[in-house]
Motif scaffolding. Structure first.
Motif, PDB file in Angstrom:
ATOM      1  N   ARG A  43       0.842  -1.216   0.000  1.00  0.00           N
ATOM      2  CA  ARG A  43       0.000   0.000   0.000  1.00  0.00           C
ATOM      3  C   ARG A  43       0.867   1.252   0.000  1.00  0.00           C
ATOM      4  O   ARG A  43       0.601   2.199  -0.737  1.00  0.00           O
ATOM      5  CB  ARG A  43      -0.927   0.006   1.222  1.00  0.00           C
ATOM      6  CG  ARG A  43      -2.138  -0.878   1.065  1.00  0.00           C
ATOM      7  CD  ARG A  43      -3.147  -0.639   2.174  1.00  0.00           C
ATOM      8  NE  ARG A  43      -2.637  -0.996   3.482  1.00  0.00           N
ATOM      9  CZ  ARG A  43      -2.761  -2.196   4.055  1.00  0.00           C
ATOM     10  NH1 ARG A  43      -3.389  -3.155   3.417  1.00  0.00           N
ATOM     11  NH2 ARG A  43      -2.269  -2.423   5.248  1.00  0.00           N
ATOM     12  N   GLU A  44       1.913   1.238   0.831  1.00  0.00           N
ATOM     13  CA  GLU A  44       2.801   2.403   0.902  1.00  0.00           C
ATOM     14  C   GLU A  44       3.541   2.607  -0.417  1.00  0.00           C
ATOM     15  O   GLU A  44       3.725   3.742  -0.862  1.00  0.00           O
ATOM     16  CB  GLU A  44       3.780   2.233   2.061  1.00  0.00           C
ATOM     17  CG  GLU A  44       3.095   2.332   3.416  1.00  0.00           C
ATOM     18  CD  GLU A  44       3.983   1.922   4.572  1.00  0.00           C
ATOM     19  OE1 GLU A  44       5.128   1.478   4.338  1.00  0.00           O
ATOM     20  OE2 GLU A  44       3.519   2.042   5.718  1.00  0.00           O
ATOM     21  N   ALA A  46       2.497   1.700  -3.430  1.00  0.00           N
ATOM     22  CA  ALA A  46       1.526   2.194  -4.417  1.00  0.00           C
ATOM     23  C   ALA A  46       1.256   3.685  -4.198  1.00  0.00           C
ATOM     24  O   ALA A  46       1.168   4.452  -5.166  1.00  0.00           O
ATOM     25  CB  ALA A  46       0.229   1.395  -4.317  1.00  0.00           C
ATOM     26  N   GLU A  47       1.145   4.084  -2.943  1.00  0.00           N
ATOM     27  CA  GLU A  47       0.912   5.503  -2.646  1.00  0.00           C
ATOM     28  C   GLU A  47       2.108   6.348  -3.094  1.00  0.00           C
ATOM     29  O   GLU A  47       1.942   7.414  -3.680  1.00  0.00           O
ATOM     30  CB  GLU A  47       0.661   5.693  -1.147  1.00  0.00           C
ATOM     31  CG  GLU A  47       0.475   7.130  -0.728  1.00  0.00           C
ATOM     32  CD  GLU A  47      -0.740   7.812  -1.362  1.00  0.00           C
ATOM     33  OE1 GLU A  47      -0.772   9.045  -1.399  1.00  0.00           O
ATOM     34  OE2 GLU A  47      -1.650   7.102  -1.816  1.00  0.00           O
ATOM     35  N   ARG A  50       1.996   6.777  -6.785  1.00  0.00           N
ATOM     36  CA  ARG A  50       0.982   7.771  -7.183  1.00  0.00           C
ATOM     37  C   ARG A  50       1.497   9.186  -6.973  1.00  0.00           C
ATOM     38  O   ARG A  50       1.355  10.048  -7.834  1.00  0.00           O
ATOM     39  CB  ARG A  50      -0.309   7.563  -6.383  1.00  0.00           C
ATOM     40  CG  ARG A  50      -1.216   6.504  -6.945  1.00  0.00           C
ATOM     41  CD  ARG A  50      -2.585   6.560  -6.318  1.00  0.00           C
ATOM     42  NE  ARG A  50      -2.566   6.212  -4.906  1.00  0.00           N
ATOM     43  CZ  ARG A  50      -2.602   4.970  -4.423  1.00  0.00           C
ATOM     44  NH1 ARG A  50      -2.647   3.949  -5.244  1.00  0.00           N
ATOM     45  NH2 ARG A  50      -2.592   4.746  -3.129  1.00  0.00           N
ATOM     46  N   VAL A  51       2.124   9.405  -5.818  1.00  0.00           N
ATOM     47  CA  VAL A  51       2.647  10.745  -5.509  1.00  0.00           C
ATOM     48  C   VAL A  51       3.747  11.119  -6.487  1.00  0.00           C
ATOM     49  O   VAL A  51       3.750  12.214  -7.054  1.00  0.00           O
ATOM     50  CB  VAL A  51       3.148  10.818  -4.051  1.00  0.00           C
ATOM     51  CG1 VAL A  51       3.924  12.082  -3.802  1.00  0.00           C
ATOM     52  CG2 VAL A  51       1.983  10.701  -3.083  1.00  0.00           C
TER      53      VAL A  51
END
Length: 60
Positions: A43-44, A46-47, A50-51
């Motif tokens: 999750r981290e 993927a975030e 995205r950023v």
């Protein structure tokens, strides 16, 4: 006062203790902890992608 566990969770822990030896129980819990940690890292990651992907759209 400490909150009580739901009856189902308590029953599952009893069944687990009857079916699995101490070493197997520890191994299963360690494996599950690894799964949870891997999911959190995913999750981290993927975030972060995205950023970073959004930031690259603003480069001149």
């Amino acid at each position: 006062m400490t909150p009580r566990r739901p009856a189902l969770a308590e029953a599952l822990l009893v069944v687990e203790s009857l079916l699995l030896g101490g070493g197997q129980r520890t191994a299963r819990r360690n494996a599950w902890s690894s799964v949870v940690a891997d999911r959190q890292r995913a999750r981290e990651r993927a975030e972060a992608q995205r950023v970073l992907g959004g930031a690259s759209a603003f480069r001149p």
